[in-house]
Structures are given as structure tokens and as C-alpha cells.
Design an enzyme around this catalytic site. Structure first.
Site: not given
Length: 515
Positions: A286, A320
Site C-alpha cells: 500500500e 496517504c
């Protein structure tokens, strides 16, 4: 029947008693600062000569703790401990493994403010942000435990008169978790205990900025009954032990959250078969995002401004999922820009220990320098509306920053800044809003603020992100409610906190018994 899962509630800091309880936790943790912490390999403390020093980013004179630093020899010892522990842990009843997680969740819940206070000191999280981080860590423990119990009987498949067929999941083996600093408890916990409850053993390499909060999880897991060697705590540098364990022939999986540069490197290295390796390594990678909030000309403009504010400046934009791009219909562009500017001007930046602080520091000098460099780039590419100021004399503080009239292909519209900077861009119609939103290599989160249901339905398919939100911000996914992961260069979309997350760390086996 598995008990229904409900996420851990957030603390209501409008209540004075909750503020006082947090103040008490801060005072308690402050007395613990400066201690030394060992590695934990096979359940035993290991002290090394080289150390990692954790510093308070809001007060650089304050040492949070000094942690032993793992080198290649300790990484190999952790691998051997994980291989040995796997022989028995993998055969534990899944419900028994789940009970370790459920007990750990209960232990942390009783000390919730204490865990949050560690993050206020170690990485500069405000009360609200730290509380959400701890709550999410508890959620991961509870949710993955229940998911494992659900998977215990296997998945029904068809049988015939002449045979009985069964379909069950089995753990892979030892693996590596590399966790990030920005959600140092939540993501670190989830990426560790997910593979763990599935029956794997773990080598945990937490981020060097936040090793102390990771050690606190280790203490709880051991208190909850985790056997020796199931999770081995080995903070260290990526080049020294990260590469070594990614390449190791006995590593079965890698669970990584972090930058695109490191993630793609791990993905490539993990694909190479090493001498003695008899399996393909699984990866859950990720990475980053360049996340957009779209506002059309049929939107609640106050909601739009509030959504941009908390999505862009929550934890100083160091998520993020943070909104770093606001793409607004030209009819309402100036109104949304001004409303957001006004809210940003009222957001208090300062020491997160203080109750009134809305936004604390960025993580360290490296991050400060990078963000300030992007602000200088932004001044050449767009119009600075507010912010752009930094102060690193006592900590790493940067004011909430807005740029306007940014071109869709500007660097500040394309590159991940990972700081409190948002760029505004306008578009003629909804098709162009979507087109600009999709014009990056990332595809993590996005939001659409609109009362036009046709536009929302168009975005449902045409907005290419893994997590899409309507009429709210683009951050703050909740475990079990909004499984999290992104498209394109945002990663493998493993969907943390989702119903199939554990399957990334298990292999299915079909058994046919013919009569």
C-alpha cells in the site's frame, strides 16, 4: 455465531472530563519518556550497540525513547524464531488465535488515552488524531479476530454422492511487516495482527520515527498470551534488514505500507526467486496518493470547505488519503476557495499537547525540508492564498497552505507532498472535473461534494479510486465499514479492514474424500 462487529467509538473531546482524562494520560506518559527499549526476538529482549533515537517533532529537545537497532544477524535470528514458532502457532485453533487479539484489544481499550498520548509525543498527533489512531488499532484487533473465526469452518463447496469436498484456508509461513510512521499504531497493528491471526508468524519492522508505540503493542500482545516467536520486534533500516528479509528464501509474504519508491522496490525484489526458495512470495503493498475532492456547482459549499479543511490538514496532511487537490466547478470556485481560506486561517498550529491545537508538526527535518521545497515550487506554479510559512526552531511546524489557479499538470497537482498543502483548480463541467481528478498515477481516495445524483452516479464508475466518498471528506476510513486500499500506483488494493484482507496471507486447500 460470531458477535456483530462495531467499531471503537471516538472520544468526545467537547466534554471536559475527557479533556482532563487526556491531560492525565499526557502527564503519565511524560514521566516515561527517555527510556531504553530492546528488540524482542523469540519473546526475549535483545540489546544492540547501535540505537534508534525517537524525538518529539514538536519539541526536538525531548527524547521519547532510545531503541535497539536490528542488524542482519538479528534479522536472521528473528527469521529462525518465526520459522520455529510457525510449526505450532499455525496449528492453533483459529478461535484460540483470535482470542489473543480480543484480549489485546480489551487491554488497550482500558489504556486508550495512554496509547494516544504516546503518539502525541512521538509523532505530534493532536488529541483527536491520536484518539482515532488508537481506536482504529483496537478495531483491527477486534475485526480481524472475528474474521478469522468466520473463516475457521472453511467455505462450502459442492459435493456429490460419491465424494465429500472441503475447502479450507491455511497460513503461508513467516513474513515481514513494514509499517509506516503516519498511523504508527493503527496501521502497524493491523498489518501485524492480520497475518498473525491467520496463523502466520511475523517479523515486525516499524518505522524508525515511531518505534516506541510499536514496542507498546508488543508488550500488550505478550501480556495477551501470544507465544514466543510469533511476532518478533526488529526496528532497523530498510537497506540493512528490510532488503535482507524481503529477499530471504524463507519469507513467505511482505506486508508494506509507505512510499511508492520503496513499495515498488519491494514488489520487484519479492518477485525474484532466491536459491532454496520453494514458493512465490505474496505482497500486500500500500503506497501513496494524490487525492482529490471534487466540488460541482450543485453542492453545499460550507460542507465542501469543511471537508477540504479536515481532509487536507488532519495530522498536517501526512496521510496517504489526505486531500491535496480541490477541483471545483468554475461557477462556485471563488466561493469555495474563500470559505476554505477562512477556515484554514482559524486553524491553530502548534504543540499537539495543547487542547486548542488543530494541527501539529510534520514528522522531522527531512519532511519539513521537502514540504517547504514544494511550497517554493507552488509559488512559481500557482497563486499562494494562505500559509507557506514554516518554523523549525523548536519543532517542525508548517502553516496550512492553499494554492489557487493551479494547472492540472503542475507538480503540486501531480506529486505527493505529504504535508499541509492543498492546490485548487477549476473546471467547466462535471466531465472535466472527473478528467482532472483521474489525471495522476495514483488512485487511492477521492470525494465528490454534490447534490446532483446523476453526477454522483457518474463518479461511482468514472472516478478511479479505491475509496470514494460522497458528501464528506476523503480521509477517515473505518475498519469494517470502509475497507481501505487504492488503484493504480497507490498499491495492490489489499483492502485493509475488509472481509477478504486475511486471505492475502492464507492459501486455500481443497480436500476430496471419495467413497
Amino acid at each position: 455465531m460470531v458477535t456483530a462487529y462495531r467499531h471503537e467509538p471516538f472520544t468526545d473531546f467537547t466534554l471536559e472530563e475527557n479533556q482532563r482524562a487526556y491531560d492525565e494520560a499526557l502527564a503519565y506518559v511524560k514521566k516515561q519518556l527517555g527510556k531504553e527499549y530492546p528488540l524482542i526476538i523469540n519473546g526475549r529482549p535483545v540489546t544492540t550497540e547501535r540505537k534508534i533515537t525517537s524525538i518529539n517533532p514538536a519539541n526536538t529537545t525531548e527524547v521519547i525513547g532510545t531503541v535497539s537497532k536490528a542488524e542482519e544477524s538479528q534479522a536472521e535470528a528473528a527469521m529462525q524464531a518465526a520459522r520455529e514458532a510457525f510449526k505450532t502457532w499455525s496449528k492453533w485453533d483459529p478461535a484460540a488465535r483470535a482470542n489473543v487479539l480480543l484480549r489485546a484489544a480489551a487491554l488497550i481499550r482500558r489504556r486508550k488515552h495512554e496509547f494516544s498520548a504516546w503518539m502525541t509525543y512521538e509523532i505530534g498527533k493532536t488529541r483527536k488524531e491520536a484518539d482515532a489512531d488508537t481506536a482504529e488499532g483496537i478495531d483491527f484487533l477486534e475485526y480481524y479476530a472475528r474474521q478469522m473465526i468466520e473463516l475457521k469452518p472453511g467455505i462450502p463447496v459442492n459435493s456429490r454422492d460419491m465424494e465429500n469436498n472441503e475447502f479450507h484456508y491455511f497460513p503461508l509461513g513467516p513474513g515481514l511487516t513494514v509499517s509506516p510512521w503516519n498511523l504508527p499504531f493503527a496501521i502497524m497493528t493491523g498489518t501485524t495482527v492480520g497475518p498473525m491471526v491467520a496463523g502466520n508468524t511475523v517479523m515486525l519492522k516499524p518505522a524508525s520515527n515511531t518505534p516506541v508505540i510499536a514496542y507498546k503493542l508488543m508488550e500488550v500482545l505478550m501480556e495477551a498470551g501470544m507465544p514466543d516467536g510469533v511476532v518478533n520486534y526488529i526496528p532497523g533500516s530498510g537497506s540493512a534488514i528490510g532488503d535482507y528479509l524481503v529477499d530471504h528464501p524463507h519469507t513467505h509474504w511482505i506486508n508494506f505500507t509507505g512510499s511508492k519508491e520503496v513499495g515498488t522496490r519491494i514488489y520487484e525484489r519479492a518477485a525474484k526467486i532466491q536459491p532454496g526458495q520453494q514458493h512465490l512470495k505474496r505482497t500486500a503493498i500500500e503506497m501513496g496518493g494524490k487525492d482529490t475532492i471534487i466540488v460541482d456547482n450543485d453542492a453545499d459549499l460550507d460542507l465542501a470547505a469543511a471537508s477540504i479543511l479536515y481532509s487536507a490538514y488532519g495530522f498536517s496532511g501526512q496521510k496517504c488519503s489526505a486531500c491535496s487537490r480541490a477541483i471545483v466547478h468554475e461557477d462556485v470556485y471563488e466561493d469555495v476557495l474563500e470559505k476554505t481560506r477562512k477556515l484554514a486561517s482559524e486553524a491553530v498550529t502548534g504543540d499537539p499537547v495543547q487542547r486548542e491545537t488543530y494541527m501539529g508538526p510534520v514528522k522531522d527535518q527531512e519532511a519539513y525540508d521537502k514540504i517547504m521545497e514544494y511550497i517554493e515550487i507552488g509559488k512559481k506554479e500557482a497563486r499562494l492564498v494562505i500559509g507557506g510559512d514554516g518554523d523549525n526552531s523548536t519543532g517542525f511546524f508548517i502553516k496550512p497552505t492553499i494554492f489557487a489557479e493551479a494547472s492540472p499538470d503542475a507538480r503540486i497537482m501531480q506529486e505527493e507532498i505529504f504535508g499541509p498543502v492543498v492546490a485548487f483548480c477549476q473546471a467547466r463541467d462535471f466531465d472535466e472535473l472527473i478528467e482532472i481528478a483521474n489525471n495522476t498515477e495514483y488512485g487511492l481516495t477521492g470525494a465528490v461534494i454534490s447534490n446532483n445524483r446523476a453526477h454522483l452516479e457518474q463518479a461511482r464508475t468514472d472516478f478511479h479510486v479505491g475509496n470514494l466518498y460522497f458528501n464528506r471528506g476523503c480521509t477517515a476510513a473505518i475498519v469494517g465499514y470502509q475497507p481501505f486500499g487504492g488503484f493504480k500506483m497507490s498499491g495492490t488494493d489489499a483492502k485493509a479492514g475488509g472481509p477478504d484482507y486475511l486471505l492475502h496471507f492464507m492459501q486455500p486447500k481443497t480436500v476430496t474424500d471419495q467413497f
